[in-house]
Motif scaffolding. Structure first.
Motif, short mmCIF file in Angstrom:
data_model
loop_
_atom_site.label_atom_id
_atom_site.label_comp_id
_atom_site.label_asym_id
_atom_site.label_seq_id
_atom_site.Cartn_x
_atom_site.Cartn_y
_atom_site.Cartn_z
N VAL A 113 -4.85 1.18 -18.89
CA VAL A 113 -5.94 0.87 -19.82
C VAL A 113 -6.69 -0.39 -19.39
N PHE A 114 -5.99 -1.52 -19.22
CA PHE A 114 -6.65 -2.74 -18.77
C PHE A 114 -7.08 -2.58 -17.31
N SER A 115 -8.30 -2.99 -17.01
CA SER A 115 -8.86 -2.82 -15.66
C SER A 115 -8.02 -3.50 -14.59
N ALA A 116 -7.40 -4.61 -14.95
CA ALA A 116 -6.67 -5.40 -13.96
C ALA A 116 -5.26 -4.89 -13.71
N LEU A 117 -4.79 -3.96 -14.54
CA LEU A 117 -3.40 -3.55 -14.48
C LEU A 117 -3.23 -2.12 -13.96
N ALA A 118 -2.06 -1.87 -13.40
CA ALA A 118 -1.62 -0.52 -13.07
C ALA A 118 -0.19 -0.40 -13.57
N GLU A 119 0.26 0.82 -13.76
CA GLU A 119 1.64 1.07 -14.14
C GLU A 119 2.34 1.76 -12.97
N LEU A 120 3.47 1.24 -12.57
CA LEU A 120 4.21 1.92 -11.50
C LEU A 120 4.64 3.28 -12.01
N ARG A 121 4.31 4.32 -11.26
CA ARG A 121 4.60 5.68 -11.71
C ARG A 121 6.11 5.94 -11.74
N PRO A 122 6.55 6.80 -12.65
CA PRO A 122 7.97 7.18 -12.65
C PRO A 122 8.39 7.72 -11.29
N GLY A 123 9.62 7.42 -10.90
CA GLY A 123 10.14 7.92 -9.64
C GLY A 123 9.51 7.30 -8.42
N HIS A 124 8.96 6.10 -8.55
CA HIS A 124 8.28 5.43 -7.44
C HIS A 124 8.86 4.03 -7.20
N THR A 125 8.65 3.58 -5.98
CA THR A 125 8.92 2.19 -5.63
C THR A 125 7.63 1.56 -5.13
N LEU A 126 7.57 0.23 -5.18
CA LEU A 126 6.43 -0.51 -4.65
C LEU A 126 6.98 -1.68 -3.85
N ARG A 127 6.72 -1.68 -2.56
CA ARG A 127 7.17 -2.78 -1.70
C ARG A 127 5.98 -3.71 -1.44
N VAL A 128 6.22 -5.00 -1.65
CA VAL A 128 5.18 -6.01 -1.54
C VAL A 128 5.59 -7.02 -0.46
N SER A 129 4.69 -7.25 0.50
CA SER A 129 4.97 -8.19 1.58
C SER A 129 3.67 -8.86 2.01
N THR A 130 3.73 -9.66 3.03
CA THR A 130 2.53 -10.32 3.53
C THR A 130 1.54 -9.30 4.09
N SER A 131 2.02 -8.10 4.37
CA SER A 131 1.15 -7.04 4.89
C SER A 131 0.43 -6.28 3.79
N GLY A 132 0.80 -6.52 2.54
CA GLY A 132 0.18 -5.81 1.43
C GLY A 132 1.22 -5.06 0.61
N THR A 133 0.81 -3.96 -0.01
CA THR A 133 1.71 -3.17 -0.85
C THR A 133 1.82 -1.75 -0.31
N VAL A 134 3.03 -1.19 -0.44
CA VAL A 134 3.27 0.19 -0.03
C VAL A 134 4.02 0.88 -1.16
N GLN A 135 3.41 1.92 -1.73
CA GLN A 135 4.05 2.68 -2.81
C GLN A 135 4.67 3.96 -2.24
N ARG A 136 5.87 4.28 -2.73
CA ARG A 136 6.58 5.45 -2.23
C ARG A 136 7.19 6.22 -3.40
N ARG A 137 7.07 7.53 -3.33
CA ARG A 137 7.68 8.39 -4.34
C ARG A 137 9.07 8.80 -3.85
N TYR A 138 10.09 8.46 -4.62
CA TYR A 138 11.44 8.81 -4.20
C TYR A 138 12.02 9.99 -4.96
N TRP A 139 11.33 10.43 -6.03
CA TRP A 139 11.83 11.58 -6.79
C TRP A 139 10.67 12.32 -7.43
N ALA A 140 10.77 13.65 -7.44
CA ALA A 140 9.78 14.49 -8.10
C ALA A 140 10.47 15.80 -8.48
N LEU A 141 9.96 16.44 -9.51
CA LEU A 141 10.47 17.76 -9.88
C LEU A 141 10.22 18.74 -8.73
N ARG A 142 11.18 19.61 -8.50
CA ARG A 142 11.09 20.58 -7.42
C ARG A 142 11.12 22.00 -8.00
#
Length: 612
Positions: free
Chosen positions: A197-226
């Motif tokens: 809702v807020f323009s400045a915010l995001a919500e980390l999606r269920p079943g995801h990780t977010l890695r933050v480093s000097t190189s930036g951010t990398v989001q990865r999905r580790y689980w999903a319905l099959r």
């Protein structure tokens, strides 16, 4: 259960910004009334508010693991990991040593053993952050079904995060702006994964990780319905559902503090309570909620065929629970302090099922006087096909979200008092269309699957990823605002994955909703409950509640400085205020009224800047 907050800023040393971290963390005192902890190390700052559930004396956070006297990783953790004992044994076999008896240290040591892949091994509801002192990276992780929330804001040199929006909004650099897309998200009954809702915010999606480093951010999905071929026969499927649900309840009864169940007398909560009674070493406590005048004013309608109280009492007697009834009244629901607490917990205008937010908050407060943990039945309807739209041909065939079709849409209508020009500008139908197409594109499918089975798989996926999140958010915010942890056995990912793969014909094999669940727990419950139709969470019918809301709307309409006033259709507002009250006030007739009032409070309290 807890609240977490943090800040990674790779271009600065945060030692001089401890006060900012403290302010972010303090916003979630209700989530963690038992303790507070802060950790600052160079570019990272982690905050924690604790609700002590496991290992109350130990497990203080943020928690750091050391090797050869040097810090290796630090964690701030929210939630519960139900398989922590088994993981602890496995990790001990690898040489890991433990100083505490809770699950937090197990998660921390699991990170040291498996890194980001630890997420695949965790069974539970959780949101946490790990700072790796060696690689100088921050890892955010959220559970598979999104039971526990986690929000973040990307900065030029890192990230801000928190369990709730308020934690991130407490940072002075974050602007409280809401654009047209954000306002549409707040107004519509479609949960967009990742949207905050807020323009400045995001919500980390269920079943995801977010890695933050000097190189930036990398989001990865580790689980999903099959989509998997279901090879079990019907009898085996029923017994497997029973086994998985029973295991989930048993695992979620682990607690070092008093525990109870929420019992409405419906199939879902009754099944949870019956299984909890079987697995508990002592007598399980159960709690139900109703309204003080329900016995005299209740009349059946198309949604609620009967009052909850008699069924809840019957189940309690049948399973031997120590049952408590919490009675609410309109004065409590409209109490300004209560409504302020609700808004302060949600950080958004909680308009849909408007009275159900304060009632759930008040129920949680009442339960908290006796217990710290509760088990609840959320997700059963989405999983087993309990809602009416799963069985309504027009809703099934509609090319949109089934709960927004003509048979159900009136329960989620909150724009009736808004300015028609604003409504046209927001163009909710187009937004729904886009969101629906995005959701359909995600649905996993079996090769050659078509017809009814294909469509019902789509509907199951939409409910499990777009609808249930609204209920999980409501339960999390209202319970945690009272310092109560609520666990949801029907969100066990093994159960969810198994039932998602079951053919639709078996989910309704006896011609009714939730056939599979009913058969799986048939030996546990009274026949009256097994045969009872689906009934939603109770809502007040008292006209005094609507009368109080109308009086408040009249004050808003008369206040030239009311922030919501420019967004309202003044003629519609006055027409509503002049309209005679009905003999009974139904929640689905109050949507526009609730939305107008909650919007006004939200815009005022949060100092929202609308960028429309």
């Amino acid at each position: 259960m807890c609240g977490i907050a943090g800040w990674a800023s790779f271009d600065r040393d945060l030692a001089g910004h401890r006060d900012v971290l403290a302010a972010m963390t303090a916003t979630m005192a209700c989530r963690g009334p038992d303790d507070e902890g802060l950790f600052v190390d160079g570019p990272v700052a982690l905050g924690h508010r604790r609700l002590a559930v496991l290992d109350p004396v130990g497990s203080k956070q943020p928690m750091t693991a050391y090797g050869d006297g040097r810090p290796l990783a630090t964690i701030t953790f929210c939630g519960e990991v139900y398989n922590f004992a088994a993981l602890r044994t496995e990790l001990a076999g690898h040489g890991h040593r433990f100083r505490t008896s809770g699950d937090t240290e197990v998660v921390l040591q699991a990170y040291l053993r498996w890194g980001e892949d630890l997420a695949d091994r965790l069974d539970g509801m959780f949101a946490f952050a790990v700072w790796d002192h060696r690689s100088r990276e921050l890892l955010l992780v959220r559970d598979r079904m999104g039971v526990k929330p986690l929000y973040y804001h990307r900065t030029a040199d890192g990230v801000l995060f928190g369990s709730e929006p308020k934690a991130v909004l407490a940072h002075p650099a974050v602007r409280r702006t809401v654009d047209a897309d954000g306002l549409s998200e707040a107004l519509d009954m479609v949960k967009t994964p990742g949207h905050a809702v807020f323009s400045a915010l995001a919500e980390l999606r269920p079943g995801h990780t977010l890695r933050v480093s000097t190189s930036g951010t990398v989001q990865r999905r580790y689980w999903a319905l099959r989509a998997e071929e279901h090879t079990d026969d019907l009898d085996t499927t029923i017994s497997t559902v029973r086994e998985l649900l029973s295991d989930a309840v048993r695992a979620q009864l682990v607690s070092d503090v008093p525990l109870c169940t929420l019992l409405s007398g419906g199939l879902d909560s009754s099944a949870i309570t019956a299984l909890a009674a079987r697995h508990s070493p002592g007598r399980i406590r159960s709690f139900s909620v109703d309204f003080a005048d329900a016995a005299t004013v209740f009349t059946p309608d198309a949604v609620r065929g009967g009052a909850d109280a008699p069924f809840a009492r019957e189940v309690a007697a049948h399973v031997g629970s120590d049952h408590h009834e919490v009675l609410l009244d309109s004065a409590g629901l409209t109490d300004p302090a209560v409504r302020a607490a609700v808004l302060g917990a949600v950080d958004l205008p909680p308009a849909y099922w408007g009275d159900m937010w304060p009632s759930l908050y008040l129920l949680s407060c009442a339960i908290r006087e006796h217990a710290t943990v509760a088990l609840s039945g959320e997700s059963a309807d989405e999983l087993f096909g309990g809602y009416r739209w799963f069985h309504n041909p027009s809703a099934i065939g509609a090319d949109t979200f089934p709960w927004l079709t003509s048979g159900s849409a009136r329960y989620f209508g909150g724009t009736s008092l808004l300015d028609r020009g604003l409504v046209a500008k927001l163009d909710l139908p187009s937004r729904r269309e886009s969101a629906y197409r995005d959701a359909l594109a995600e649905v996993p499918r079996l090769a050659g699957e078509s017809g009814t089975q294909r469509r019902m798989r789509e509907l199951s996926y939409l409910n499990l990823t777009r609808f249930v999140q609204t209920l999980l958010d409501r339960k999390d915010r209202m319970s945690m605002a009272a310092g109560l942890e609520v666990r949801v056995p029907f969100c066990d990912h093994r159960l969810v994955q198994y039932v998602f793969g079951v053919p639709w014909a078996w989910k309704s094999f006896d011609g009714r909703e939730k056939s599979l669940l009913r058969a799986a727990v048939a030996d546990l419950l009274p026949r009256s409950v097994l045969e009872r139709p689906k009934t939603p969470y109770p809502a007040t019918l008292d006209t005094g509640y609507e009368k109080a809301l109308r009086a408040e709307l009249a004050r808003v309409d008369a206040d030239p400085d009311a922030p919501v006033r420019p967004l309202l259709d003044r003629e519609r507002v006055r027409a509503l205020l002049a309209k005679p009250l009905r003999e009974q006030s139904r929640s689905y007739d109050r949507g526009g009224l609730e939305m107008a009032l909650w919007l006004n409070s939200w815009l005022d309290r949060y100092r929202i800047r609308l960028d429309l």
